[in-house]
Motif scaffolding. Structure first.
Motif, PDB file in Angstrom:
ATOM      1  N   LEU A 120       0.822  -1.212   0.000  1.00 25.01           N
ATOM      2  CA  LEU A 120       0.000   0.000   0.000  1.00 25.01           C
ATOM      3  C   LEU A 120       0.855   1.260   0.000  1.00 25.01           C
ATOM      4  O   LEU A 120       0.552   2.233  -0.706  1.00 25.01           O
ATOM      5  CB  LEU A 120      -0.920  -0.010   1.213  1.00 25.01           C
ATOM      6  CG  LEU A 120      -1.975  -1.121   1.263  1.00 25.01           C
ATOM      7  CD1 LEU A 120      -2.796  -1.031   2.551  1.00 25.01           C
ATOM      8  CD2 LEU A 120      -2.900  -1.064   0.054  1.00 25.01           C
ATOM      9  N   THR A 121       1.938   1.257   0.768  1.00 26.37           N
ATOM     10  CA  THR A 121       2.776   2.448   0.857  1.00 26.37           C
ATOM     11  C   THR A 121       3.495   2.724  -0.454  1.00 26.37           C
ATOM     12  O   THR A 121       3.571   3.872  -0.902  1.00 26.37           O
ATOM     13  CB  THR A 121       3.798   2.285   1.994  1.00 26.37           C
ATOM     14  OG1 THR A 121       3.114   2.000   3.210  1.00 26.37           O
ATOM     15  CG2 THR A 121       4.624   3.547   2.163  1.00 26.37           C
ATOM     16  N   VAL A 122       4.012   1.680  -1.097  1.00 26.56           N
ATOM     17  CA  VAL A 122       4.713   1.873  -2.372  1.00 26.56           C
ATOM     18  C   VAL A 122       3.756   2.359  -3.446  1.00 26.56           C
ATOM     19  O   VAL A 122       4.076   3.282  -4.217  1.00 26.56           O
ATOM     20  CB  VAL A 122       5.405   0.557  -2.785  1.00 26.56           C
ATOM     21  CG1 VAL A 122       5.853   0.622  -4.241  1.00 26.56           C
ATOM     22  CG2 VAL A 122       6.597   0.273  -1.888  1.00 26.56           C
ATOM     23  N   LEU A 123       2.572   1.775  -3.521  1.00 26.56           N
ATOM     24  CA  LEU A 123       1.603   2.204  -4.531  1.00 26.56           C
ATOM     25  C   LEU A 123       1.175   3.649  -4.297  1.00 26.56           C
ATOM     26  O   LEU A 123       1.105   4.447  -5.248  1.00 26.56           O
ATOM     27  CB  LEU A 123       0.392   1.280  -4.513  1.00 26.56           C
ATOM     28  CG  LEU A 123       0.619  -0.161  -4.989  1.00 26.56           C
ATOM     29  CD1 LEU A 123      -0.652  -0.987  -4.834  1.00 26.56           C
ATOM     30  CD2 LEU A 123       1.094  -0.195  -6.437  1.00 26.56           C
ATOM     31  N   ALA A 124       0.886   3.998  -3.044  1.00 18.49           N
ATOM     32  CA  ALA A 124       0.482   5.369  -2.758  1.00 18.49           C
ATOM     33  C   ALA A 124       1.620   6.354  -3.004  1.00 18.49           C
ATOM     34  O   ALA A 124       1.405   7.442  -3.555  1.00 18.49           O
ATOM     35  CB  ALA A 124      -0.005   5.473  -1.309  1.00 18.49           C
ATOM     36  N   ALA A 125       2.837   5.983  -2.618  1.00 15.04           N
ATOM     37  CA  ALA A 125       3.972   6.883  -2.818  1.00 15.04           C
ATOM     38  C   ALA A 125       4.262   7.099  -4.299  1.00 15.04           C
ATOM     39  O   ALA A 125       4.591   8.213  -4.715  1.00 15.04           O
ATOM     40  CB  ALA A 125       5.210   6.316  -2.118  1.00 15.04           C
ATOM     41  N   TYR A 126       4.123   6.047  -5.103  1.00 13.95           N
ATOM     42  CA  TYR A 126       4.374   6.218  -6.537  1.00 13.95           C
ATOM     43  C   TYR A 126       3.320   7.123  -7.166  1.00 13.95           C
ATOM     44  O   TYR A 126       3.641   7.978  -8.000  1.00 13.95           O
ATOM     45  CB  TYR A 126       4.380   4.866  -7.233  1.00 13.95           C
ATOM     46  CG  TYR A 126       4.587   4.961  -8.726  1.00 13.95           C
ATOM     47  CD1 TYR A 126       5.819   5.303  -9.255  1.00 13.95           C
ATOM     48  CD2 TYR A 126       3.530   4.734  -9.606  1.00 13.95           C
ATOM     49  CE1 TYR A 126       6.012   5.409 -10.619  1.00 13.95           C
ATOM     50  CE2 TYR A 126       3.707   4.835 -10.973  1.00 13.95           C
ATOM     51  CZ  TYR A 126       4.949   5.177 -11.477  1.00 13.95           C
ATOM     52  OH  TYR A 126       5.121   5.292 -12.837  1.00 13.95           O
ATOM     53  N   GLY A 127       2.057   6.942  -6.775  1.00 15.27           N
ATOM     54  CA  GLY A 127       1.019   7.811  -7.324  1.00 15.27           C
ATOM     55  C   GLY A 127       1.210   9.263  -6.917  1.00 15.27           C
ATOM     56  O   GLY A 127       1.029  10.174  -7.744  1.00 15.27           O
TER      57      GLY A 127
END
Length: 323
Positions: A120-127
């Motif tokens: 979740l953190t990687v996906l949110a940070a990339y967006g």
């Protein structure tokens, strides 16, 4: 020595003479001056005291966990100098029962929670690291707002209970699935990935998910490893959420069991037959069992940390400064 330019009058050129007499100045700046012997002694003393302040309690806990009943009775409490090695405390807690079950619950929560939180953190940070993403500024402001405003304990409890997560291991994972601090660190690192690489991947027909997994993540292994360690240590040490949301004894994590032993003063509840080995106490002392649980709680973090420590400077400090 003179030099002549065209038909002009020759001009004298000063020759390099000996350096001026007097006290020779050091070529080192003031902040690079070598420390004095007194300064070295003071620094060494302070560092030694700090190391001893950390190691002595750990050593005492470890020695006490291996101490026999006779040694603990003679000392009257915690043991500093080992006399007899008695592993019956570890054999007892791992022979089945509450401690073994709690270690398994903590392991499941740590592995599952770290995977969910990292995803979740990687996906949110990339967006949030892509300037052209939908509602970029609004979502970023929403995440950063949680630094200043916390909903409170009662609303969090009502939400967890209303979603049916009470007395479930998911109540130890989902309420703390995303850490805004870790999100900001990874986002700052992602923003420093060269845009040319991402543009060339788009020209080749790669989608956002492929760009993230094939281009961005391979360049961000350090920060992902460090953030993964943060999440893993947090889930392994989960205590307050277990105190709030877990009611069944068979779902207690190891920290909740440790709290019941150390703070609440409950006696260790272990099952299985008494230990019957040569030179091993059949019924270990309660203090040794408590210290053995403390060692079991601390050792996993001590084992994992050295493998990730080398990524700290590159993964967190560099990413935060560049961001």
């Amino acid at each position: 020595m003179t030099t002549q330019l065209g038909g002009a009058t020759p001009l004298p050129v000063p020759s390099a003479g000996p350096p001026p007499r007097g006290r020779r100045r050091s070529r080192r700046p003031v902040w690079e001056e070598p420390p004095t012997p007194l300064g070295l002694f003071g620094k060494g003393t302070v560092l030694t005291l700090l190391v001893l302040a950390v190691l002595v309690p750990l050593w005492t806990v470890l020695v006490t966990s291996f101490a026999s009943r006779r040694t603990i009775d003679e000392v009257g409490g915690m043991v500093l100098v080992p006399r007899e090695i008695d592993p019956s405390a570890y054999l007892t807690i791992f022979s089945g029962g509450e401690v073994s079950r709690a270690v398994w619950i903590s392991t499941v929560v740590t592995v599952l929670g770290t995977g969910v939180s990292l995803t979740l953190t990687v996906l949110a940070a990339y967006g949030l690291s892509r300037p052209g993403s939908v509602a970029h500024r609004g979502l970023l402001f929403f995440f950063l707002l949680t630094f200043l405003i916390f909903p409170g304990l009662v609303p969090s409890y009502l939400v967890v209970t209303g979603l049916g997560l009470k007395d479930s291991i998911w109540s130890l994972i989902l309420p703390s699935a995303i850490s805004v601090f870790n999100l900001v660190v990874i986002r700052a690192f992602f923003m420093n990935v060269p845009g040319e690489l991402i543009d060339s991947a788009r020209i080749d027909g790669a989608g956002e998910l492929r760009i993230l997994t094939r281009v961005v993540l391979p360049l961000s292994k350090a920060v992902v490893a460090v953030v993964g360690l943060f999440y893993a240590v947090g889930y392994w040490n989960v205590y307050f959420n277990a105190l709030l949301y877990i009611d069944s004894n068979d779902k207690f994590p190891i920290q909740r069991v440790l709290q019941s032993y150390i703070l609440a003063g409950q006696s260790p509840n272990v099952s299985g037959t008494p230990v019957n080995l040569p030179g091993v106490t059949a019924y270990p002392p309660t203090l040794a069992v408590k210290m053995a649980v403390v060692v079991v709680t601390v050792v996993p973090a001590l084992i994992v940390y050295p493998f990730v420590q080398r990524h700290f400077t590159k993964g967190v400090i560099t990413g935060a400064i560049k961001g």
